[in-house]
Design an enzyme around this catalytic site. Sequence first.
Site, PDB file in Angstrom:
ATOM      1  N   LYS A 187      -1.525  -7.227  -9.228  1.00  0.00           N
ATOM      2  CA  LYS A 187      -2.561  -7.253  -8.279  1.00  0.00           C
ATOM      3  C   LYS A 187      -1.945  -6.222  -6.970  1.00  0.00           C
ATOM      4  O   LYS A 187      -1.128  -6.442  -6.426  1.00  0.00           O
ATOM      5  CB  LYS A 187      -2.207  -8.775  -7.462  1.00  0.00           C
ATOM      6  CG  LYS A 187      -3.594  -9.269  -7.087  1.00  0.00           C
ATOM      7  CD  LYS A 187      -3.843  -8.667  -5.442  1.00  0.00           C
ATOM      8  CE  LYS A 187      -3.229  -8.532  -4.288  1.00  0.00           C
ATOM      9  NZ  LYS A 187      -3.508  -7.307  -3.547  1.00  0.00           N
ATOM     10  N   CYS A 238       9.539   1.675   3.328  1.00  0.00           N
ATOM     11  CA  CYS A 238      10.616   0.697   3.715  1.00  0.00           C
ATOM     12  C   CYS A 238      11.968   0.975   3.785  1.00  0.00           C
ATOM     13  O   CYS A 238      12.723   0.512   4.222  1.00  0.00           O
ATOM     14  CB  CYS A 238      10.647  -0.405   2.494  1.00  0.00           C
ATOM     15  SG  CYS A 238      10.965   0.501   0.917  1.00  0.00           S
ATOM     16  N   PHE A 244       0.834  -1.484  -0.013  1.00  0.00           N
ATOM     17  CA  PHE A 244      -0.023  -0.021   0.036  1.00  0.00           C
ATOM     18  C   PHE A 244       0.844   1.320   0.061  1.00  0.00           C
ATOM     19  O   PHE A 244       0.345   2.289  -0.479  1.00  0.00           O
ATOM     20  CB  PHE A 244      -0.973  -0.139   1.280  1.00  0.00           C
ATOM     21  CG  PHE A 244      -0.228   0.553   2.407  1.00  0.00           C
ATOM     22  CD1 PHE A 244      -0.009   1.646   2.701  1.00  0.00           C
ATOM     23  CD2 PHE A 244       0.343  -0.632   3.484  1.00  0.00           C
ATOM     24  CE1 PHE A 244       0.718   2.066   4.017  1.00  0.00           C
ATOM     25  CE2 PHE A 244       0.990  -0.207   4.655  1.00  0.00           C
ATOM     26  CZ  PHE A 244       1.188   1.176   4.835  1.00  0.00           C
ATOM     27  N   GLU A 247      -4.987  -3.698  -1.850  1.00  0.00           N
ATOM     28  CA  GLU A 247      -6.509  -3.660  -1.785  1.00  0.00           C
ATOM     29  C   GLU A 247      -6.790  -2.302  -1.136  1.00  0.00           C
ATOM     30  O   GLU A 247      -8.037  -1.861  -0.896  1.00  0.00           O
ATOM     31  CB  GLU A 247      -7.060  -4.846  -1.182  1.00  0.00           C
ATOM     32  CG  GLU A 247      -6.579  -5.163   0.066  1.00  0.00           C
ATOM     33  CD  GLU A 247      -5.519  -6.254  -0.007  1.00  0.00           C
ATOM     34  OE1 GLU A 247      -4.638  -5.967  -0.771  1.00  0.00           O
ATOM     35  OE2 GLU A 247      -5.588  -7.258   0.632  1.00  0.00           O
ATOM     36  N   ARG A 248      -5.525  -1.629  -0.551  1.00  0.00           N
ATOM     37  CA  ARG A 248      -6.056  -0.399   0.204  1.00  0.00           C
ATOM     38  C   ARG A 248      -6.237   0.782  -0.658  1.00  0.00           C
ATOM     39  O   ARG A 248      -6.910   1.807  -0.497  1.00  0.00           O
ATOM     40  CB  ARG A 248      -4.706  -0.127   1.289  1.00  0.00           C
ATOM     41  CG  ARG A 248      -4.287  -1.167   2.198  1.00  0.00           C
ATOM     42  CD  ARG A 248      -5.098  -1.209   3.406  1.00  0.00           C
ATOM     43  NE  ARG A 248      -4.988  -2.573   3.931  1.00  0.00           N
ATOM     44  CZ  ARG A 248      -5.823  -3.581   4.073  1.00  0.00           C
ATOM     45  NH1 ARG A 248      -6.877  -3.406   3.541  1.00  0.00           N
ATOM     46  NH2 ARG A 248      -5.517  -4.787   4.624  1.00  0.00           N
ATOM     47  N   GLU A 252       9.591  -4.363  12.804  1.00  0.00           N
ATOM     48  CA  GLU A 252       9.329  -3.124  12.003  1.00  0.00           C
ATOM     49  C   GLU A 252       8.143  -2.395  12.289  1.00  0.00           C
ATOM     50  O   GLU A 252       6.977  -3.066  12.309  1.00  0.00           O
ATOM     51  CB  GLU A 252       9.132  -3.441  10.347  1.00  0.00           C
ATOM     52  CG  GLU A 252       8.838  -2.285   9.700  1.00  0.00           C
ATOM     53  CD  GLU A 252       8.614  -3.027   8.134  1.00  0.00           C
ATOM     54  OE1 GLU A 252       7.824  -3.794   7.684  1.00  0.00           O
ATOM     55  OE2 GLU A 252       9.225  -2.350   7.116  1.00  0.00           O
ATOM     56  N   SER A 272       5.395  -6.836   3.180  1.00  0.00           N
ATOM     57  CA  SER A 272       5.967  -7.236   4.349  1.00  0.00           C
ATOM     58  C   SER A 272       6.871  -8.606   4.151  1.00  0.00           C
ATOM     59  O   SER A 272       6.651  -9.212   3.479  1.00  0.00           O
ATOM     60  CB  SER A 272       5.046  -7.317   5.457  1.00  0.00           C
ATOM     61  OG  SER A 272       4.050  -8.346   5.333  1.00  0.00           O
TER      62      SER A 272
HETATM   63  P1  NAD Z   1       1.691  -6.610   2.796  1.00  0.00           P
HETATM   64  O1  NAD Z   1       2.732  -7.729   2.924  1.00  0.00           O
HETATM   65  O2  NAD Z   1       0.662  -6.897   3.954  1.00  0.00           O
HETATM   66  O3  NAD Z   1       0.883  -6.613   1.481  1.00  0.00           O
HETATM   67  C1  NAD Z   1       1.776  -6.713   0.382  1.00  0.00           C
HETATM   68  C2  NAD Z   1       0.946  -7.554  -0.764  1.00  0.00           C
HETATM   69  O4  NAD Z   1       0.625  -8.787  -0.202  1.00  0.00           O
HETATM   70  C3  NAD Z   1      -0.555  -6.949  -1.063  1.00  0.00           C
HETATM   71  O5  NAD Z   1      -0.898  -6.814  -2.362  1.00  0.00           O
HETATM   72  C4  NAD Z   1      -1.505  -7.880  -0.134  1.00  0.00           C
HETATM   73  O6  NAD Z   1      -2.693  -7.990  -0.891  1.00  0.00           O
HETATM   74  C5  NAD Z   1      -0.879  -9.207  -0.380  1.00  0.00           C
HETATM   75  N1  NAD Z   1      -0.961  -9.939   0.832  1.00  0.00           N
HETATM   76  C6  NAD Z   1      -1.321  -9.608   1.990  1.00  0.00           C
HETATM   77  N2  NAD Z   1      -1.327 -10.769   2.923  1.00  0.00           N
HETATM   78  C7  NAD Z   1      -1.180 -11.796   2.070  1.00  0.00           C
HETATM   79  C8  NAD Z   1      -1.184 -13.175   2.616  1.00  0.00           C
HETATM   80  N3  NAD Z   1      -1.444 -13.555   3.858  1.00  0.00           N
HETATM   81  N4  NAD Z   1      -0.930 -13.924   1.306  1.00  0.00           N
HETATM   82  C9  NAD Z   1      -0.512 -13.319   0.064  1.00  0.00           C
HETATM   83  N5  NAD Z   1      -0.580 -12.181  -0.263  1.00  0.00           N
HETATM   84  C10 NAD Z   1      -1.308 -11.531   0.952  1.00  0.00           C
HETATM   85  O7  NAD Z   1       2.208  -5.468   3.013  1.00  0.00           O
HETATM   86  P2  NAD Z   1       1.680  -3.723   3.251  1.00  0.00           P
HETATM   87  O8  NAD Z   1       1.249  -3.623   4.316  1.00  0.00           O
HETATM   88  O9  NAD Z   1       0.467  -3.417   1.844  1.00  0.00           O
HETATM   89  O10 NAD Z   1       2.899  -2.987   2.977  1.00  0.00           O
HETATM   90  C11 NAD Z   1       3.996  -2.666   4.018  1.00  0.00           C
HETATM   91  C12 NAD Z   1       5.060  -3.431   4.012  1.00  0.00           C
HETATM   92  O11 NAD Z   1       5.626  -3.563   2.540  1.00  0.00           O
HETATM   93  C13 NAD Z   1       5.972  -3.242   5.002  1.00  0.00           C
HETATM   94  O12 NAD Z   1       6.624  -4.205   5.707  1.00  0.00           O
HETATM   95  C14 NAD Z   1       7.140  -2.393   4.027  1.00  0.00           C
HETATM   96  O13 NAD Z   1       8.600  -2.519   4.607  1.00  0.00           O
HETATM   97  C15 NAD Z   1       7.268  -3.263   2.906  1.00  0.00           C
HETATM   98  N6  NAD Z   1       7.703  -2.583   1.696  1.00  0.00           N
HETATM   99  C16 NAD Z   1       9.056  -3.236   1.181  1.00  0.00           C
HETATM  100  C17 NAD Z   1       9.587  -2.400   0.375  1.00  0.00           C
HETATM  101  C18 NAD Z   1      10.922  -2.772  -0.176  1.00  0.00           C
HETATM  102  O14 NAD Z   1      11.341  -2.450  -1.128  1.00  0.00           O
HETATM  103  N7  NAD Z   1      11.715  -3.627   0.661  1.00  0.00           N
HETATM  104  C19 NAD Z   1       9.222  -1.350  -0.146  1.00  0.00           C
HETATM  105  C20 NAD Z   1       7.888  -0.864   0.020  1.00  0.00           C
HETATM  106  C21 NAD Z   1       7.064  -1.585   1.116  1.00  0.00           C
END
Ligand code: NAD
Length: 496
Positions: free
Chosen positions: A173, A281, A149, A176-177, A383, A226
């Site tokens: 994909k 991140c 998101f 969803e937020r 984090e 994450s």
């Molecule tokens: P998230 O992991 O909750 O979601 C990311 C994606 O995974 C979304 O599209 C979501 O729909 C999907 N998802 C969520 N739960 C899932 C599951 N159980 N099984 C399969 N898919 C699932 O992350 P978020 O809250 O949207 O974003 C924040 C996180 O992203 C933070 O941890 C941040 O550090 C990380 N991030 C990392 C980078 C990087 O470059 N390393 C960049 C941006 C964000």
Amino acid sequence: MYKIKNAVDGKLVESSSERAGAIFNPATGEQVGELPLSSNEEINAAVANARAAQPDWGQTPPARRARIMFRFLQLLNENVQDLAREISREHGKTHEDALGECARGLEVVEFACGIPHMLKGEFSRNVGPQIDSFADRQPLGVVAGITPFNFPAMVPMWMYPMAIACGNAFVLKPSERDPSASMLAWELFRQAGLPDGIFNIVHGDKSAVDCLLDHEDIKAVSFVGSTPIARYVYERGTRSGKRVQALGGAKNHMIIMPDADLDAAADALMGAGFGSAGERCMAISVAVPVGKETADRLVAKLKPMVEAIKIGPASDETAQMGPLITRAHQQKVLDYIDQGEKAGADLVVDGRGFSLQGYENGYFVGGTLFDNVTQDMSIYQDEIFGPVLSVVRRDSFEDALELIHGHQYANGTAIFTRDGDSARSFAERVEVGMVGINVPIPVPVAYHSFGGWKNSSFGSHGIYGPEAVHFYTRLKTITARWPRGVKEGAVFTFPS
Ligand code: NAD
């Protein structure tokens, strides 16, 4: 209230799924939109469409693909204010911050315009008598992207411009937020002349992700999110034979040496710690001043600065920081502040009671500063992804380096110093993927590649830049003999 659709085969498609997700304005807590949580049948249909469209696109000369990319870039530039507004409306970040995000995303599209040069390949004449050898990078087919998101326009742009420029079809994909920024970019790409079926967007949650991960026609998956989900995506995707790059979470440390310009370091910590409400991140969430005097002076400088952060909705042009993404995430960040206090860290600035007139239901948390944080505390280990900066004091450069090496995450890090020896030693020895020297958020530009180490990234390729060309193509090496008709009889030894 608006309703988001899937984008498949060049058209917006009404979903027939019985499941839907709500989109909120994080500044008010009100639901503003709805998106479909697509069924497996819908995902399969999108992939089938992409698969049918890809071969022609893969055969299209790279220079022609680049021309479409140039038009896309032009349209993005013309519509960048709208793109930033879409980001802010659903994510909550300030307009200026959203414009910064757009700029970094557009950089990747600029880089993708140079694709003919990047796909030139290699050629060796006369590797044997009348034998030439050449290496060619060919597209994989259909590839997918799953995004978080916190950068709803930029992170998808880390993926699809390069994948598509390389000749692949792409299924995104998004989070969803906040899906609307990607929907606008999709429309602009369509207007730029991208053939139908090459860029598709399907909305959904875990079930959509699983369907993409298991789908035999998806050849590669780029994921950013994450760490627990990144690890899961990497394991499940590679198990079904896919190429996977999965970027995860972070806890980024910034060392402040005794010789550093402390005003510059404090300014850098404010921007890197509290910009975008800490939901980056590459946010700095741990300041590591070296020596007691440095630490005391730094905390004295930071305290009034953190107290003075101007918090507000994206519509307030004077705001420096917006709300968090969801009520649940706001609660999680508040819980971490409770835990830090209970564990005995010094709560120098407490952001828990923050409330804004007219926005009482918004997901705001005030800027929070902890001092004397220790390694065992959850506010150090985890984090938090919120506006919480922890100061962990260390006595020497070596102790500071050891602290960083003890952490599970290794996305970004920085050192502030005037001393070339410390800076050089830090850059060489620190076990972290992206390093800043007097630069707090060292996100590489589009013609380098982005990627962390350890639990911040799974898979062998960085994202965007030259690494993306390798990730989204596979190498074919052709050995050819001309003219035909050379007769040397059957040879049973290995060709040499
Ligand atoms: P998230 O992991 O909750 O979601 C990311 C994606 O995974 C979304 O599209 C979501 O729909 C999907 N998802 C969520 N739960 C899932 C599951 N159980 N099984 C399969 N898919 C699932 O992350 P978020 O809250 O949207 O974003 C924040 C996180 O992203 C933070 O941890 C941040 O550090 C990380 N991030 C990392 C980078 C990087 O470059 N390393 C960049 C941006 C964000």
